[in-house]
Write a protein that holds these residues in place. Sequence first.
Motif, PDB file in Angstrom:
ATOM      1  N   GLY A 224       0.833  -1.201   0.000  1.00 15.20           N
ATOM      2  CA  GLY A 224       0.000   0.000   0.000  1.00 15.20           C
ATOM      3  C   GLY A 224       0.865   1.247   0.000  1.00 15.20           C
ATOM      4  O   GLY A 224       2.103   1.169   0.013  1.00 15.20           O
ATOM      5  N   PRO A 225       0.261   2.433  -0.007  1.00 10.49           N
ATOM      6  CA  PRO A 225       1.040   3.669  -0.052  1.00 10.49           C
ATOM      7  C   PRO A 225       1.885   3.862   1.194  1.00 10.49           C
ATOM      8  O   PRO A 225       1.473   3.515   2.299  1.00 10.49           O
ATOM      9  N   ILE A 226       3.088   4.419   0.990  1.00  9.87           N
ATOM     10  CA  ILE A 226       3.988   4.732   2.101  1.00  9.87           C
ATOM     11  C   ILE A 226       4.387   6.203   2.013  1.00  9.87           C
ATOM     12  O   ILE A 226       4.160   6.870   1.014  1.00  9.87           O
ATOM     13  N   VAL A 227       4.997   6.696   3.085  1.00  8.79           N
ATOM     14  CA  VAL A 227       5.413   8.097   3.165  1.00  8.79           C
ATOM     15  C   VAL A 227       6.932   8.183   3.082  1.00  8.79           C
ATOM     16  O   VAL A 227       7.646   7.492   3.821  1.00  8.79           O
ATOM     17  N   LEU A 228       7.430   9.042   2.185  1.00 11.52           N
ATOM     18  CA  LEU A 228       8.857   9.363   2.111  1.00 11.52           C
ATOM     19  C   LEU A 228       9.016  10.815   2.530  1.00 11.52           C
ATOM     20  O   LEU A 228       8.408  11.713   1.954  1.00 11.52           O
ATOM     21  N   ILE A 229       9.820  11.075   3.537  1.00 10.17           N
ATOM     22  CA  ILE A 229      10.017  12.426   4.063  1.00 10.17           C
ATOM     23  C   ILE A 229      11.468  12.593   4.501  1.00 10.17           C
ATOM     24  O   ILE A 229      11.992  11.705   5.180  1.00 10.17           O
ATOM     25  N   ASP A 230      12.185  13.570   4.035  1.00  9.75           N
ATOM     26  CA  ASP A 230      11.819  14.802   3.374  1.00  9.75           C
ATOM     27  C   ASP A 230      12.222  14.705   1.900  1.00  9.75           C
ATOM     28  O   ASP A 230      13.241  14.091   1.587  1.00  9.75           O
ATOM     29  N   VAL A 231      11.458  15.353   1.018  1.00 10.11           N
ATOM     30  CA  VAL A 231      11.770  15.293  -0.404  1.00 10.11           C
ATOM     31  C   VAL A 231      12.108  16.677  -0.969  1.00 10.11           C
ATOM     32  O   VAL A 231      11.898  16.920  -2.148  1.00 10.11           O
ATOM     33  N   GLY A 232      12.657  17.553  -0.132  1.00  8.58           N
ATOM     34  CA  GLY A 232      13.135  18.807  -0.694  1.00  8.58           C
ATOM     35  C   GLY A 232      13.026  20.055   0.146  1.00  8.58           C
ATOM     36  O   GLY A 232      13.497  21.117  -0.274  1.00  8.58           O
ATOM     37  N   ALA A 233      12.460  19.989   1.341  1.00  9.82           N
ATOM     38  CA  ALA A 233      12.320  21.206   2.155  1.00  9.82           C
ATOM     39  C   ALA A 233      13.614  21.580   2.858  1.00  9.82           C
ATOM     40  O   ALA A 233      13.915  22.757   3.034  1.00  9.82           O
ATOM     41  N   ASN A 234      14.410  20.586   3.260  1.00 11.84           N
ATOM     42  CA  ASN A 234      15.593  20.828   4.088  1.00 11.84           C
ATOM     43  C   ASN A 234      16.791  20.078   3.509  1.00 11.84           C
ATOM     44  O   ASN A 234      16.897  18.863   3.647  1.00 11.84           O
ATOM     45  N   MET A 235      17.687  20.821   2.856  1.00 12.72           N
ATOM     46  CA  MET A 235      18.854  20.209   2.220  1.00 12.72           C
ATOM     47  C   MET A 235      20.036  20.044   3.175  1.00 12.72           C
ATOM     48  O   MET A 235      21.042  19.452   2.818  1.00 12.72           O
ATOM     49  N   ASN A 236      19.926  20.591   4.376  1.00 12.19           N
ATOM     50  CA  ASN A 236      21.031  20.516   5.346  1.00 12.19           C
ATOM     51  C   ASN A 236      20.522  19.954   6.670  1.00 12.19           C
ATOM     52  O   ASN A 236      20.695  20.565   7.728  1.00 12.19           O
ATOM     53  N   ALA A 237      19.905  18.814   6.599  1.00 15.53           N
ATOM     54  CA  ALA A 237      19.266  18.234   7.775  1.00 15.53           C
ATOM     55  C   ALA A 237      20.283  17.748   8.802  1.00 15.53           C
ATOM     56  O   ALA A 237      21.389  17.322   8.470  1.00 15.53           O
ATOM     57  N   LYS A 238      19.857  17.823  10.066  1.00 16.32           N
ATOM     58  CA  LYS A 238      20.613  17.235  11.164  1.00 16.32           C
ATOM     59  C   LYS A 238      19.846  16.018  11.678  1.00 16.32           C
ATOM     60  O   LYS A 238      18.695  15.797  11.312  1.00 16.32           O
ATOM     61  N   ALA A 239      20.513  15.259  12.523  1.00 17.19           N
ATOM     62  CA  ALA A 239      19.902  14.022  13.016  1.00 17.19           C
ATOM     63  C   ALA A 239      18.574  14.295  13.716  1.00 17.19           C
ATOM     64  O   ALA A 239      17.615  13.537  13.572  1.00 17.19           O
ATOM     65  N   GLU A 240      18.499  15.392  14.466  1.00 15.72           N
ATOM     66  CA  GLU A 240      17.268  15.735  15.167  1.00 15.72           C
ATOM     67  C   GLU A 240      16.126  16.007  14.184  1.00 15.72           C
ATOM     68  O   GLU A 240      14.963  15.692  14.445  1.00 15.72           O
ATOM     69  N   ASP A 241      16.480  16.609  13.024  1.00 16.35           N
ATOM     70  CA  ASP A 241      15.465  16.845  12.000  1.00 16.35           C
ATOM     71  C   ASP A 241      14.922  15.528  11.464  1.00 16.35           C
ATOM     72  O   ASP A 241      13.706  15.366  11.293  1.00 16.35           O
ATOM     73  N   LEU A 242      15.816  14.585  11.201  1.00 15.20           N
ATOM     74  CA  LEU A 242      15.384  13.300  10.640  1.00 15.20           C
ATOM     75  C   LEU A 242      14.537  12.519  11.643  1.00 15.20           C
ATOM     76  O   LEU A 242      13.637  11.769  11.243  1.00 15.20           O
ATOM     77  N   TYR A 243      14.824  12.695  12.918  1.00 12.79           N
ATOM     78  CA  TYR A 243      13.957  12.065  13.922  1.00 12.79           C
ATOM     79  C   TYR A 243      12.561  12.677  13.875  1.00 12.79           C
ATOM     80  O   TYR A 243      11.549  11.967  13.863  1.00 12.79           O
ATOM     81  N   GLN A 244      12.509  14.005  13.826  1.00 15.85           N
ATOM     82  CA  GLN A 244      11.203  14.660  13.792  1.00 15.85           C
ATOM     83  C   GLN A 244      10.435  14.315  12.522  1.00 15.85           C
ATOM     84  O   GLN A 244       9.209  14.216  12.545  1.00 15.85           O
ATOM     85  N   TYR A 245      11.139  14.107  11.409  1.00 16.02           N
ATOM     86  CA  TYR A 245      10.462  13.697  10.177  1.00 16.02           C
ATOM     87  C   TYR A 245       9.784  12.345  10.363  1.00 16.02           C
ATOM     88  O   TYR A 245       8.699  12.100   9.838  1.00 16.02           O
ATOM     89  N   GLY A 246      10.437  11.479  11.123  1.00 14.65           N
ATOM     90  CA  GLY A 246       9.827  10.181  11.397  1.00 14.65           C
ATOM     91  C   GLY A 246       8.568  10.318  12.239  1.00 14.65           C
ATOM     92  O   GLY A 246       7.569   9.634  12.008  1.00 14.65           O
ATOM     93  N   VAL A 247       8.614  11.218  13.212  1.00 10.21           N
ATOM     94  CA  VAL A 247       7.436  11.493  14.032  1.00 10.21           C
ATOM     95  C   VAL A 247       6.290  12.009  13.166  1.00 10.21           C
ATOM     96  O   VAL A 247       5.168  11.483  13.189  1.00 10.21           O
TER      97      VAL A 247
END
Length: 341
Positions: free
Chosen positions: A137-160
Amino acid sequence: MRIALDAMGGDHAPGPIVAGAVEAVHDQPGLTVVLVGDRDRIEAELAKAPQADLDRLPIVHASQVVGMEEKPVEALRKKRDNSISKCWGLMATGDVKAVVSAGNTGAMVGSALFNNKMFLPGVRRPGIAAIFPSHQGPIVLIDVGANMNAKAEDLYQYGVMGSIYAETILGVSEPKIGLLNVGTEDDKGTDLTKSTRAIYQKSPLAHRFIGNVEGRDIYEGHAHVVVCEGFVGNVLLKAGEGAVDFLFATLKQEMARLMSVVPAESGQAMASGLSALKSRFEYQEFGGAPLLGIRGACIICHGASGDRAIKNAIRVASTMADDKLNALIVEQIAAGHIAES
């Protein structure tokens, strides 16, 4: 429910944009779509739709447009009366609950970033979530272009944020989260992915985190949410779109050849099956990609969006606002205790 629609955004605006708004209002009682853009051009399109409920399609005039090829930051500063900024202005004042645009993606994100008061409490950087097809079924891919300089904390929040979207909008119970990487082994990847993995393993989402996933595993659907930085996600998204276009163009050529040598009924059945298959991969089915982490709701549509895609984007935007998705994001990010760096 009031939603602001950038009537001038998109490769073929305002025609299909306005047509999609007319359809959305017709299908959703109680919905009002504020059309933002050149009043004369919008009114000309509305005149082509005698069934349009004009009382629920008010116009807010904007004299300028951010072009698809313009540099977002420069255009936003020089063109103060552009339709994208006016849409965000309507949401900032509370006049609308959501914003939808098929216009310049960088300008859409930039308008939000210019005013961090639009960020939800605790959110470091908003992320764009794209919907991908999979065997599960459909899945979510995040982030696809808003933040090109992500930090680990950002990637955690994307998962949330991605898991809440998958649960409330896609109807996935207890969505699993994967981290896009070059291999599934723990020691693979960059410092960023290794740091991100460590955060997940110590977080309240540890029981949902399945570890690293490779690009080829996305379509298997073992992870309902796949997290990555914006640069990688945008490349993956566009490569996927190109692969789908190439695949179906090739299949169409082969179908044309087969149609000449098989019975008419068999040919029609094959054509119908191919059409149904293609619909699973088309962006128009989902309308667009939500920008998660901002106050209200925002859907960023494909530049080539037609009326069906716009109608679906408006539907998803209204659902996001109704489901109190943002309250869940604030609550779960606070529960993660991710420190600012």
